[in-house]
Scaffold this motif. Structure first.
Motif, PDB file in Angstrom:
ATOM      1  N   UNK A 119     -23.246   1.338  -1.319  1.00 22.83           N
ATOM      2  CA  UNK A 119     -21.936   0.867  -1.792  1.00 22.83           C
ATOM      3  C   UNK A 119     -22.073  -0.360  -2.672  1.00 22.83           C
ATOM      4  N   UNK A 120     -22.908  -1.300  -2.261  1.00 22.00           N
ATOM      5  CA  UNK A 120     -23.075  -2.546  -3.013  1.00 22.00           C
ATOM      6  C   UNK A 120     -23.763  -2.343  -4.349  1.00 22.00           C
ATOM      7  N   UNK A 121     -24.715  -1.431  -4.402  1.00 23.74           N
ATOM      8  CA  UNK A 121     -25.542  -1.286  -5.599  1.00 23.74           C
ATOM      9  C   UNK A 121     -25.094  -0.177  -6.537  1.00 23.74           C
ATOM     10  N   UNK A 122     -24.420   0.825  -5.993  1.00 25.19           N
ATOM     11  CA  UNK A 122     -24.035   1.955  -6.845  1.00 25.19           C
ATOM     12  C   UNK A 122     -22.545   2.290  -6.745  1.00 25.19           C
ATOM     13  N   UNK A 123     -21.860   1.702  -5.785  1.00 22.78           N
ATOM     14  CA  UNK A 123     -20.454   2.033  -5.602  1.00 22.78           C
ATOM     15  C   UNK A 123     -20.229   3.275  -4.773  1.00 22.78           C
ATOM     16  N   UNK A 124     -21.327   3.896  -4.296  1.00 25.57           N
ATOM     17  CA  UNK A 124     -21.226   5.097  -3.484  1.00 25.57           C
ATOM     18  C   UNK A 124     -21.568   4.764  -2.054  1.00 25.57           C
ATOM     19  N   UNK A 125     -20.547   4.693  -1.213  1.00 25.07           N
ATOM     20  CA  UNK A 125     -20.799   4.276   0.160  1.00 25.07           C
ATOM     21  C   UNK A 125     -20.454   5.305   1.211  1.00 25.07           C
ATOM     22  N   UNK A 126     -20.248   6.531   0.793  1.00 27.19           N
ATOM     23  CA  UNK A 126     -19.928   7.539   1.795  1.00 27.19           C
ATOM     24  C   UNK A 126     -18.664   7.201   2.540  1.00 27.19           C
ATOM     25  N   UNK A 127     -18.763   7.021   3.844  1.00 26.20           N
ATOM     26  CA  UNK A 127     -17.581   6.824   4.667  1.00 26.20           C
ATOM     27  C   UNK A 127     -17.175   5.372   4.852  1.00 26.20           C
TER      28      UNK A 127
END
Length: 241
Positions: free
Chosen positions: A232-240
């Motif tokens: 989430x912090x590095x790519x904006x993709x944090x799943x849930x």
């Protein structure tokens, strides 16, 4: 703290007298010790805060030497010598894959950050901010204090990928619940507060984490793993998350 639900550790090191310290070797030793206990199951975030003792050059040098996976940096402190030096550091950290969290102590600093992002002095890519409510001493926080920061961000059209809150004093738990209910993330612990929601002194940091994790469950905000937090912090993709 990991077992209680924490995905990240905000890490300070101290000198022999317990004072605030920015020392690369001390941080490396601390990081190694924590990694020995939890492996990769926690994101380790060092702090480069000056606390009135260190210059922007010393803060920047620390992060460059340690090269951590994450670091918290105070916008007001790093721009004290002008924006150019700070901007170059921000670009370097982004290129190196270091997750920076911009510490903001006042709504005016929110507006300053928004201006720098608009002028591309700071990248808006995966932007992470920490709103600090209250101060040491008598500066106790209240949940309503968060609104001034959020309103400033909204007015300045600042849209961080991730915003978080830390809060001084016994209302820390209430502030955490408020932030989570509004979509934010939270940092809790003895650096800012020692009291549980029932006003009893917490036996350890894990107890503060546990009550926040329980509150997140009530709010249907899933507690992230370190793997999710990194993504989430590095790519904006944090799943849930």
């Amino acid at each position: 703290c990991l077992a209680a639900g924490a995905a990240m550790l905000h890490l300070h090191v101290r000198d022999q007298d317990g004072g605030h310290l920015l020392d690369a070797q001390a941080y490396r030793e601390a990081i190694d010790a924590v990694r020995g206990a939890v492996g990769d199951d926690m994101v380790l975030q060092i702090t480069a805060e000056a606390v009135g003792r260190y210059t922007p050059d010393e803060q920047i040098s620390l992060v460059r030497k340690v090269h951590p996976e994450a670091a918290s940096v105070a916008l007001k402190e790093l721009t004290a010598d002008g924006e150019e030096k700070a901007s170059a550091f921000y670009r370097w950290a982004l290129n190196e894959g270091i997750a920076l969290q911009h510490i903001l102590y006042t709504p005016d600093e929110v507006r300053q950050l928004a201006d720098m992002v608009a002028r591309k002095a700071i990248s808006g890519e995966n932007l992470s901010v920490l709103y600090v409510l209250g101060r040491y001493g008598n500066g106790q926080s209240q949940p309503g204090d968060l609104l001034a920061f959020l309103n400033a961000a909204d007015d300045a059209k600042l849209q961080p990928k991730m915003w978080s809150v830390c809060a001084f004093g016994a209302a820390e738990g209430a502030v955490a619940l408020t932030a989570m209910s509004l979509g934010g993330h939270v940092r809790v612990g003895f650096e800012n507060n020692v009291f549980l929601n029932n006003k009893m002194v917490a036996p350890n940091n894990a107890a503060l984490v546990k009550q926040v994790a329980y509150g997140a469950k009530l709010l249907s905000r899933p507690v992230s793993s370190a793997h999710q937090a990194r993504a989430y912090m590095l790519t904006g993709d944090g799943g849930g998350i």
